[in-house]
Design an enzyme around this catalytic site. Structure first.
Site, short mmCIF file in Angstrom:
data_model
loop_
_atom_site.label_atom_id
_atom_site.label_comp_id
_atom_site.label_asym_id
_atom_site.label_seq_id
_atom_site.Cartn_x
_atom_site.Cartn_y
_atom_site.Cartn_z
N LYS A 112 20.23 40.78 -40.40
CA LYS A 112 20.03 39.34 -40.57
C LYS A 112 20.73 38.52 -39.49
CE LYS A 112 19.22 39.36 -45.57
NZ LYS A 112 19.09 40.80 -45.74
N HIS A 131 12.00 28.97 -52.24
CA HIS A 131 11.80 30.17 -51.43
C HIS A 131 10.33 30.19 -51.00
CE1 HIS A 131 12.79 34.60 -50.66
NE2 HIS A 131 11.54 34.43 -50.28
N ARG A 174 7.51 44.70 -43.42
CA ARG A 174 6.75 45.59 -44.30
C ARG A 174 5.81 44.75 -45.14
NH1 ARG A 174 9.29 44.21 -48.99
NH2 ARG A 174 11.53 43.81 -48.91
#
Length: 627
Positions: A116, A208, A297
């Site tokens: 990150k 989010h 992914r």
């Protein structure tokens, strides 16, 4: 096109990949641990190869065993699904070095976005806005605490190599920082083998928002619009939807363009997700959305994107891995309708969401005629193991409008039947039906704000017990001498039966009173199961000798599932207060804190840090404080 595909995963994602591969005429090979020898993904595949013992670290996480299975089965390609080795750059390299096709981004892209801190530096260089935080190399507790203080509380501690909500802690007070840092590092080391962390500013009303991106080997990158994944518990997504409520065209264009820039910055190939955090306090605005991370992914929530675009993302993955260009250009992609997904977890909201394991005797889902889709990793007759993530599958609904999708999904959650394993179906139905959610006022604090209402439903238990009593008690004859109520001339007849439900509730049911309403349900060997609003209760005749037993009421805290004690916070003889954490149990890839049920003293403490425990074993006993 690829001709044979090994799926290096299990559960619902393995089953979902097999479905698309079969439609494309691709031979599929499953892998399985000892715990999954009879699993649904094994039964669905054309071939299956055993890869080791039940623990994932000895089977699904061992790249050499996956590659050996590929050689043994003659697989041409490997699809990693999500989780496990899906974002492991070393494994991606090993697959390619073995002469196999890797269905995913190349190792360089995984490495570039996998950590990150480094990913954020790269995004800053690419002109993608990022949240304020500390990304430094100094990992000392003192430096991290100082940086948190400088950023300003509340902050998030996040594992550098984290994902899926694991290795993440919110800290509201400096006094909590050291304890939560230790817990976060412990979980990160267990889940990812890397205990390094970063610090981020915690957004007060965060949303989010994530964007699905896709690249090919010909230099093309497109986005497939956004998803809103704000309904979360402990940073684990529960409900996802696409598109995001309240997203205007200008903001959508800005966030999707930033996502494409992010993907191009690492020459991305395949399916990926760019995750953003938005400050939703004033609605969605282009200047209040920041990059969080990239998942290199396929995502668990990809079906909602498929539902609004008409695209099969797994098919795109297989075509791109075969060297084909993207099937559609950006101007050929459009949003049609609204979609929502509920994750079906084997966990019990009534007991603090503790995982539930054991046999699945009943698994019935409503029909798919009304725009419903189910991606399931299990079937009736399967067994839910304590070795893996508790997600059993996903329920997906599509409608032309948001309200229609929400209502269809809530209805499916209410009507679905899973037994005796406990699930979050009723909890999900209440989330979907809540007026605040229906209005589009969603943020990551929604569940926490309404936790009591969402986890403690007001069920008509007396009426449910009355309905169950008719199933439990045989009908009587017509004559007065054949009735258990007895013969009487001066009073109304009364026939009472004592019942108990599987939560310990007791009921005195008068069979002379007619049932007030009808319920759904089904029979089991131990009594009828009654269904209401997504909740299930099993009733049986009450037997006094079966009512005895220990538990938190007498101060004995038992292991609610098999697991490992990761921390013991008290000592024998120590005075404790109600709600004080006594120890931490790690099970099904998550940490669970056990707390004192009342003020008292630790009388027994057989648990020790690092010890493995069985379900039902005594961990600690607290004696109640006198008076």
């Amino acid at each position: 096109m690829i001709q044979s595909l090994l799926i290096a995963n299990r559960g619902e994602i393995a089953c979902r990949i097999i479905g698309t591969a079969r439609r494309l005429g691709i031979r599929t090979i499953a892998v399985y641990s000892e715990a999954d020898a009879n699993a649904r993904h094994v039964r669905l595949a054309d071939a299956a190869v055993a890869i080791g013992p039940a623990p994932a670290r000895e089977s699904y996480l061992v790249g050499e065993r996956i590659l050996a299975a590929a050689r043994e089965s003659g697989a041409e390609a490997i699809h990693p699904g999500y989780g496990f080795l899906s974002e492991n750059a070393n494994f991606a390299e090993a697959v390619v070095a073995a002469g196999l096709v890797w269905v995913g981004p190349d190792a360089a892209s995984i490495r570039a976005m996998g950590l990150k801190d480094a990913a954020k530096q790269r995004m800053i260089a690419a002109g993608v806005p990022v949240t304020p935080g500390y990304l430094g190399e100094d990992q000392s507790a003192d430096r991290l605490a100082a940086e948190a203080q400088a950023i300003g509380y509340p902050v998030l501690i996040k594992a550098v190599a984290g994902g899926g909500g694991k290795g993440m802690r919110r800290v509201d007070d400096p006094a909590q920082f050291a304890e939560l840092l230790q817990s976060c590092r412990r979980e990160a080391a267990s889940a990812f083998g890397d205990d390094r962390v970063l610090i981020e500013k915690y957004i007060a009303r965060p949303r989010h928002i994530e964007v699905q991106v896709f690249g090919d080997t010909h230099g093309n990158v497109v986005h497939l619009f956004e998803r809103d994944c704000s309904l979360q518990r402990r940073h684990q997504k529960v409900i996802e939807e696409a598109p995001a409520p309240g997203m205007d065209p200008h903001t959508r264009e800005a966030i999707c363009a930033a996502a494409v820039r992010a993907a191009k910055a690492v020459n991305y190939v395949g399916a990926g997700t760019i995750e953003f955090i938005a400050d939703g306090s004033e609605g969605l605005r282009a200047d209040r959305i920041w990059f969080m991370e990239m998942n290199t992914r396929l995502q668990v929530e990809h079906p909602v994107t498929e539902a609004i675009t008409g695209v099969d993302l797994v098919e795109w993955q297989l075509r791109v891995a075969s060297g084909e260009p993207l099937p559609l250009r950006q101007d050929e992609l459009a949003i049609d309708g609204w979609a929502m997904e509920a994750r079906l977890y084997a966990e019990d909201p009534a007991t603090g969401f503790l995982p539930s394991t054991g046999p699945l005797e009943v698994l019935r889902l409503p029909g798919t005629e009304a725009g419903l889709r189910y991606d399931m990793g299990v079937e009736a007759g399967d067994r839910v193991s304590d070795q893996y993530d508790p997600m059993l599958g996903k329920l997906i609904a599509r409608g032309q409008a948001r309200e229609a999708a929400a209502e269809a999904l809530a209805t499916a959650c209410r009507l679905a039947q899973v037994w005796p394993v406990r699930t979050n179906l009723g909890f999900a139905a209440r989330c979907l039906s809540h007026r605040e959610f229906r209005s589009g006022a969603v943020d990551t604090g929604f569940i926490e704000r309404h936790l009591t209402a969402l986890t403690e439903p007001a069920l008509p238990l007396d009426a449910m017990a009355r309905w169950a009593a008719d199933e439990l008690v045989a009908p009587e004859g017509e004559g007065p001498w054949e009735r258990s109520s007895g013969f009487r001339l001066n009073a109304a007849p009364r026939r009472e039966v004592a019942l108990v439900d599987d939560r310990g509730g007791r009921y005195a049911v008068d069979l002379a009173e007619p049932a007030a309403q009808a319920f759904g349900g089904f029979d089991t060997d131990e009594g009828p199961v009654v269904q209401h609003d997504g909740e299930l209760r099993r009733f049986r005749r009450f037997r006094a000798e079966r009512a005895a037993g220990g538990g938190a009421a007498d101060g004995s805290l038992l292991a609610p599932m098999p697991g490992r004690v990761t921390a013991v916070d008290v000592g024998e003889g120590q005075a404790v207060a109600k709600g004080q954490r006594l120890l931490t149990l790690e099970a099904m890839k998550m940490e669970h804190g056990l707390v004192a049920p009342f003020d008292g003293t630790v009388a027994e403490l057989p648990a020790a840090a690092g010890a493995k425990v069985r379900e039902g074993s005594l961990l600690v006993r607290v004696e109640r404080e006198e008076g």
